[in-house]
Write a protein that holds these residues in place. Structure first.
Motif, PDB file in Angstrom:
ATOM      1  N   PRO A 197     -39.523  -0.706 -18.540  1.00 46.48           N
ATOM      2  CA  PRO A 197     -40.109  -1.853 -17.691  1.00 46.48           C
ATOM      3  C   PRO A 197     -38.886  -2.883 -17.328  1.00 46.48           C
ATOM      4  CG  PRO A 197     -41.686  -1.665 -19.655  1.00 46.48           C
ATOM      5  CD  PRO A 197     -40.661  -0.446 -19.845  1.00 46.48           C
ATOM      6  N   LYS A 198     -37.792  -2.638 -18.130  1.00 42.48           N
ATOM      7  CA  LYS A 198     -36.669  -3.650 -17.531  1.00 42.48           C
ATOM      8  C   LYS A 198     -35.788  -2.781 -16.725  1.00 42.48           C
ATOM      9  CE  LYS A 198     -36.864  -6.469 -21.903  1.00 42.48           C
ATOM     10  NZ  LYS A 198     -35.860  -6.994 -23.103  1.00 42.48           N
ATOM     11  N   GLN A 199     -36.221  -1.600 -16.311  1.00 39.17           N
ATOM     12  CA  GLN A 199     -35.626  -0.820 -15.351  1.00 39.17           C
ATOM     13  C   GLN A 199     -34.070  -0.238 -15.854  1.00 39.17           C
ATOM     14  OE1 GLN A 199     -34.961  -3.003 -11.615  1.00 39.17           O
ATOM     15  NE2 GLN A 199     -37.173  -3.533 -11.540  1.00 39.17           N
ATOM     16  N   ALA A 200     -34.060  -0.085 -17.295  1.00 34.98           N
ATOM     17  CA  ALA A 200     -33.077   0.711 -17.807  1.00 34.98           C
ATOM     18  C   ALA A 200     -33.701   2.127 -17.825  1.00 34.98           C
ATOM     19  CB  ALA A 200     -32.823   0.134 -19.370  1.00 34.98           C
ATOM     20  N   ILE A 201     -32.541   3.093 -17.338  1.00 37.19           N
ATOM     21  CA  ILE A 201     -32.750   4.465 -17.166  1.00 37.19           C
ATOM     22  C   ILE A 201     -33.105   5.085 -18.607  1.00 37.19           C
ATOM     23  CG2 ILE A 201     -31.891   6.660 -16.396  1.00 37.19           C
ATOM     24  CD1 ILE A 201     -30.532   5.478 -14.440  1.00 37.19           C
ATOM     25  N   THR A 202     -34.333   5.853 -18.748  1.00 39.98           N
ATOM     26  CA  THR A 202     -34.598   6.479 -19.885  1.00 39.98           C
ATOM     27  C   THR A 202     -34.668   8.211 -19.801  1.00 39.98           C
ATOM     28  OG1 THR A 202     -36.926   6.429 -19.328  1.00 39.98           O
ATOM     29  CG2 THR A 202     -36.026   4.717 -20.894  1.00 39.98           C
ATOM     30  N   PHE A 255     -30.936  14.735 -10.256  1.00 47.16           N
ATOM     31  CA  PHE A 255     -30.275  13.319 -10.286  1.00 47.16           C
ATOM     32  C   PHE A 255     -28.770  13.566 -10.236  1.00 47.16           C
ATOM     33  CE2 PHE A 255     -28.658   9.828 -12.346  1.00 47.16           C
ATOM     34  CZ  PHE A 255     -29.094   8.823 -11.702  1.00 47.16           C
ATOM     35  N   THR A 256     -28.421  14.446 -11.457  1.00 47.89           N
ATOM     36  CA  THR A 256     -26.829  14.603 -11.437  1.00 47.89           C
ATOM     37  C   THR A 256     -26.260  15.471 -10.437  1.00 47.89           C
ATOM     38  OG1 THR A 256     -27.222  14.776 -13.828  1.00 47.89           O
ATOM     39  CG2 THR A 256     -25.088  15.538 -12.841  1.00 47.89           C
ATOM     40  N   LYS A 257     -26.993  16.229  -9.658  1.00 51.59           N
ATOM     41  CA  LYS A 257     -26.510  16.911  -8.484  1.00 51.59           C
ATOM     42  C   LYS A 257     -26.141  15.919  -7.556  1.00 51.59           C
ATOM     43  CE  LYS A 257     -27.255  21.110  -5.791  1.00 51.59           C
ATOM     44  NZ  LYS A 257     -28.107  22.072  -5.445  1.00 51.59           N
ATOM     45  N   ILE A 258     -27.279  15.004  -6.977  1.00 45.75           N
ATOM     46  CA  ILE A 258     -27.157  14.302  -5.880  1.00 45.75           C
ATOM     47  C   ILE A 258     -26.129  13.096  -6.110  1.00 45.75           C
ATOM     48  CG2 ILE A 258     -28.555  12.819  -4.698  1.00 45.75           C
ATOM     49  CD1 ILE A 258     -30.988  14.667  -4.917  1.00 45.75           C
ATOM     50  N   THR A 259     -26.438  12.381  -7.436  1.00 43.45           N
ATOM     51  CA  THR A 259     -25.491  11.347  -7.320  1.00 43.45           C
ATOM     52  C   THR A 259     -24.213  11.623  -8.223  1.00 43.45           C
ATOM     53  OG1 THR A 259     -26.440  10.727  -9.734  1.00 43.45           O
ATOM     54  CG2 THR A 259     -27.539  10.049  -7.957  1.00 43.45           C
ATOM     55  N   GLY A 260     -24.030  12.416  -8.950  1.00 44.90           N
ATOM     56  CA  GLY A 260     -22.870  12.767  -9.514  1.00 44.90           C
ATOM     57  C   GLY A 260     -22.781  12.295 -10.785  1.00 44.90           C
ATOM     58  N   TYR A 261     -23.734  11.544 -11.548  1.00 47.64           N
ATOM     59  CA  TYR A 261     -23.864  10.821 -12.824  1.00 47.64           C
ATOM     60  C   TYR A 261     -24.536  11.876 -13.752  1.00 47.64           C
ATOM     61  CZ  TYR A 261     -22.439   6.470 -10.632  1.00 47.64           C
ATOM     62  OH  TYR A 261     -21.915   5.419  -9.927  1.00 47.64           O
ATOM     63  N   THR A 262     -23.898  11.983 -14.916  1.00 46.89           N
ATOM     64  CA  THR A 262     -24.392  12.858 -15.865  1.00 46.89           C
ATOM     65  C   THR A 262     -25.385  12.201 -16.701  1.00 46.89           C
ATOM     66  OG1 THR A 262     -22.595  12.354 -17.785  1.00 46.89           O
ATOM     67  CG2 THR A 262     -22.173  14.121 -16.231  1.00 46.89           C
ATOM     68  N   LYS A 263     -25.849  12.773 -17.612  1.00 40.36           N
ATOM     69  CA  LYS A 263     -27.212  12.018 -18.442  1.00 40.36           C
ATOM     70  C   LYS A 263     -26.525  11.126 -19.196  1.00 40.36           C
ATOM     71  CE  LYS A 263     -31.181  13.591 -21.516  1.00 40.36           C
ATOM     72  NZ  LYS A 263     -31.695  14.710 -22.132  1.00 40.36           N
ATOM     73  N   GLU A 264     -25.512  11.488 -19.780  1.00 36.99           N
ATOM     74  CA  GLU A 264     -24.897  10.664 -20.807  1.00 36.99           C
ATOM     75  C   GLU A 264     -24.519   9.387 -20.199  1.00 36.99           C
ATOM     76  OE1 GLU A 264     -23.952  13.743 -20.459  1.00 36.99           O
ATOM     77  OE2 GLU A 264     -24.896  14.398 -22.587  1.00 36.99           O
ATOM     78  N   GLU A 265     -24.006   9.494 -18.792  1.00 37.61           N
ATOM     79  CA  GLU A 265     -23.473   8.206 -17.967  1.00 37.61           C
ATOM     80  C   GLU A 265     -24.727   7.620 -17.734  1.00 37.61           C
ATOM     81  OE1 GLU A 265     -19.456  10.103 -16.113  1.00 37.61           O
ATOM     82  OE2 GLU A 265     -21.394  10.459 -15.236  1.00 37.61           O
ATOM     83  N   ALA A 266     -25.881   8.050 -17.504  1.00 41.19           N
ATOM     84  CA  ALA A 266     -27.082   7.497 -16.853  1.00 41.19           C
ATOM     85  C   ALA A 266     -27.998   6.846 -18.018  1.00 41.19           C
ATOM     86  CB  ALA A 266     -27.532   8.453 -15.883  1.00 41.19           C
ATOM     87  N   ILE A 267     -28.380   7.337 -19.041  1.00 49.03           N
ATOM     88  CA  ILE A 267     -29.188   7.000 -19.705  1.00 49.03           C
ATOM     89  C   ILE A 267     -28.781   5.536 -20.257  1.00 49.03           C
ATOM     90  CG2 ILE A 267     -30.358   7.307 -22.065  1.00 49.03           C
ATOM     91  CD1 ILE A 267     -31.406   9.256 -19.884  1.00 49.03           C
ATOM     92  N   GLY A 268     -29.646   4.551 -20.399  1.00 52.78           N
ATOM     93  CA  GLY A 268     -29.375   3.196 -20.713  1.00 52.78           C
ATOM     94  C   GLY A 268     -28.894   2.224 -19.696  1.00 52.78           C
ATOM     95  N   ASN A 308     -28.658   0.363 -16.058  1.00 51.01           N
ATOM     96  CA  ASN A 308     -29.999  -0.198 -15.060  1.00 51.01           C
ATOM     97  C   ASN A 308     -29.725   0.509 -13.644  1.00 51.01           C
ATOM     98  OD1 ASN A 308     -30.655  -2.197 -12.569  1.00 51.01           O
ATOM     99  ND2 ASN A 308     -31.257  -3.344 -14.464  1.00 51.01           N
ATOM    100  N   ILE A 309     -30.969   0.807 -13.116  1.00 46.45           N
ATOM    101  CA  ILE A 309     -30.942   1.864 -11.979  1.00 46.45           C
ATOM    102  C   ILE A 309     -30.296   1.254 -11.186  1.00 46.45           C
ATOM    103  CG2 ILE A 309     -33.238   0.916 -11.349  1.00 46.45           C
ATOM    104  CD1 ILE A 309     -33.968   3.588 -10.767  1.00 46.45           C
ATOM    105  N   HIS A 310     -30.079  -0.009 -10.776  1.00 40.87           N
ATOM    106  CA  HIS A 310     -29.440  -0.536  -9.462  1.00 40.87           C
ATOM    107  C   HIS A 310     -27.909  -0.422  -9.577  1.00 40.87           C
ATOM    108  CE1 HIS A 310     -33.262  -2.561  -8.142  1.00 40.87           C
ATOM    109  NE2 HIS A 310     -33.518  -2.820  -9.415  1.00 40.87           N
ATOM    110  N   LYS A 311     -27.479  -0.267 -10.893  1.00 44.87           N
ATOM    111  CA  LYS A 311     -25.889   0.060 -10.816  1.00 44.87           C
ATOM    112  C   LYS A 311     -25.650   1.609 -10.191  1.00 44.87           C
ATOM    113  CE  LYS A 311     -25.160  -2.985 -14.733  1.00 44.87           C
ATOM    114  NZ  LYS A 311     -24.448  -3.383 -15.890  1.00 44.87           N
ATOM    115  N   LEU A 312     -26.680   2.335 -10.350  1.00 45.89           N
ATOM    116  CA  LEU A 312     -26.483   3.847 -10.014  1.00 45.89           C
ATOM    117  C   LEU A 312     -27.043   4.004  -8.498  1.00 45.89           C
ATOM    118  CD1 LEU A 312     -27.419   5.799 -12.997  1.00 45.89           C
ATOM    119  CD2 LEU A 312     -25.111   4.394 -12.340  1.00 45.89           C
TER     120      LEU A 312
END
Length: 539
Positions: A251-256, A262-275, A277-281
């Protein structure tokens, strides 16, 4: 006499000792009152009292007969005095009574246990070493659909799923050869109507004289749980293999959660994304960030929001993101998560833009084509009627273009048309529409002119610009054009306006070319229906 009394004392002591041991071994005297819980009414009481009386009499007779037989073995005289029957009758009768009570309680206990097993929700079965059923409960019958008669001729391996037979054989063999410890297992059975039933439970063995004689199994139906797990796997595979990016936040928009796309499009791995805020990515890179109140309102009313946003990948590359946000609520209508589906539509958007551009522009010169020119002209006429504006249409046809094509070739002719288009755009305003109608024909819409003289001035500038030499690299070409002008009047329509400009251009050709002409009222004549759409002319 003393010898006889001594023998009697020994015999009495022996009887009392064995009788006491018997009572202590088989009967719990403290629990005898609880047997009355079995009584259901007067008839039941009479039946049980009659049974107890019969047991008392039978016990008395047996012990009396045993006493007489014992005297005979000891060589004692047999007498029928009443006093000689008191002890055998008393001890024998009560022994029979307590044995009867014990038997009733044992049978009641077995009935209670059977009733408990039959009414248990779990599936219970007992099988021998060959797999024949020794006992199944009601839940078993209900789940698999077999009657008690059918179970008698049924083997457990008849209803085990073919893919599980070998596994179950190994498990049962392991139980019979082991020390009887419980084994947890899961298996698949088939019901009478062919339905696949997934089970999990425990198995153990029953031993007699150190030898396993049967296995007992208690199972629970996990078919729904298995199907839910399989569905979850299916959904997980879909999420992982879909080409759309998926991200789930709290609910606080932290990625779970993110998927592979997602990784293929943005380039961010799971370790880099989890936790994070979605707006930062998904940084807003071109200042088109939507008002958050609009987002919240849309999610509140529709539980979703869709938009396009230019953002950046991890490596800084820009891309157009088509994003849909879904709001997920729990049973209390509280927000439990946000789900975001997105895709990179940069290439698609570029293709769509290109198709839209080709649908409205001439491929060679990048000027408007005939269709869009007619749309702009019609819109300008509507506006002119409302606001009392003047609108002018210029119809251009190059002089001697066919000769240039014949002399220098079509490549030179195409290059010349491109340069002419550039000069036409340079000498018109941004709000004017410049179009190539086909071949060497061009049209210009002057959407707002103050007077006829202003239209003539624009036409004269264009005439002079085209008359200037064109440098085509190895050679220079000079060409002129004839321009016809038509001015909007209150009764003008698009077809009439363009036709009048076309006729005015013809007049300029007849009068010597390289000039401007405005059709006067005395020059009007019937206008062909296909005017403006005929093949290009090359006078």
């Amino acid at each position: 006499m003393r010898k006889k009394l001594k023998l009697r004392k020994i015999r009495l002591s022996f009887i009392i000792q064995n009788y006491t041991q018997f009572l202590c071994t088989f009967v719990n005297l403290k629990r005898i009152p609880k047997m009355y819980n079995l009584f259901m009414g007067k008839e039941e009481v009479r039946r049980y009292l009659l049974r107890y009386l019969n047991a008392f009499i039978l016990g008395a007779l047996l012990l009396s007969a045993f006493s007489r037989y014992q005297k005979k073995l000891l060589g004692l005289p047999l007498t029928f005095a009443p006093s000689t029957f008191v002890i055998p009758v008393f001890f024998g009768g009560f022994s029979g009574l307590f044995v009867s009570i014990f038997y009733i309680r044992l049978r009641a206990s077995r009935e209670q246990m059977r009733d408990f097993l039959n009414n248990a929700d779990d599936i219970i079965q007992i099988i021998d070493q060959e797999g024949n059923f020794l006992f199944v409960n009601k839940a078993w019958h209900k789940k698999f659909g077999y009657t008690s008669l059918e179970v008698k001729s049924l083997n457990v391996f008849d209803i085990i799923h073919p893919t599980q037979v070998e596994k179950c054989q190994i498990v049962i063999q392991k139980l019979f050869e082991g020390d009887g410890h419980s084994l947890e297992t899961d298996t698949i059975y088939l019901s009478k109507d062919g339905e696949t039933i997934y089970l999990e439970g425990k198995l153990n063995c029953r031993f007699e004289n150190g030898r396993a004689i049967s296995t007992r199994g208690i199972f629970r139906d996990i078919t729904e749980r298995h199907e839910a797990r399989e569905f979850q796997k299916l959904v997980g595979n879909i999420f992982e293999k879909t080409r759309e990016g998926l991200v789930i936040t709290d609910p606080k928009q932290a990625i779970t959660f993110i998927n592979a796309a997602f990784t293929k499009i943005t380039g961010y791995t799971k370790e880099e994304a989890i936790g994070k805020n979605i707006h930062k990515l998904f940084p807003n890179n071109k200042g088109v960030k939507k008002n958050m109140k609009e987002v919240e309102t849309s999610l509140e009313e529709n539980d979703y929001w869709q938009y396009k946003i230019w953002t950046r990948r991890k490596n800084g590359e820009e891309y157009l993101n088509n994003m849909t946000i879904l709001r997920i609520s729990n049973s209390n209508e509280d927000i439990s998560a946000y789900t975001c589906l997105f895709s990179d539509i940069t290439e698609k958007e570029e293709k769509d833009n290109r198709l839209r551009y080709l649908a409205t522009h001439d491929i060679l010169t990048d000027l408007h084509n005939r269709d869009i020119f007619y749309q702009h002209t019609n819109r300008s006429l509507v506006e002119a009627k409302e606001k009392k504006n003047l609108v002018a249409v210029l119809f251009l046809d190059l002089d001697g273009f066919k000769d240039i094509n014949d002399q220098y070739g079509h490549h030179a002719g195409d290059a010349l048309l491109k340069l002419i288009a550039q000069r036409l755009r340079h000498h018109t305003r941004e709000e004017d529409s410049v179009a190539r109608l086909g071949g060497d024909e061009f049209a210009i819409l002057l959407s707002k002119v103050s007077s006829e003289d202003e239209a003539k001035a624009v036409a004269q500038n264009i005439l002079n610009a085209i008359a200037a030499p064109f440098n085509l690299g190895d050679f220079t070409i000079q060409i002129t054009t004839s321009i016809g002008i038509s001015i909007y009047s209150e009764n003008s329509e698009i077809g009439m306006l363009i036709a009048e400009a076309d006729q005015a251009m013809y007049k300029a050709k007849r009068e010597g070319k390289n000039r401007i002409s405005i059709l006067q009222e005395e020059d009007t004549r019937p206008i062909p229906m296909d005017v403006g759409r005929r093949p290009p002319r090359h006078p």
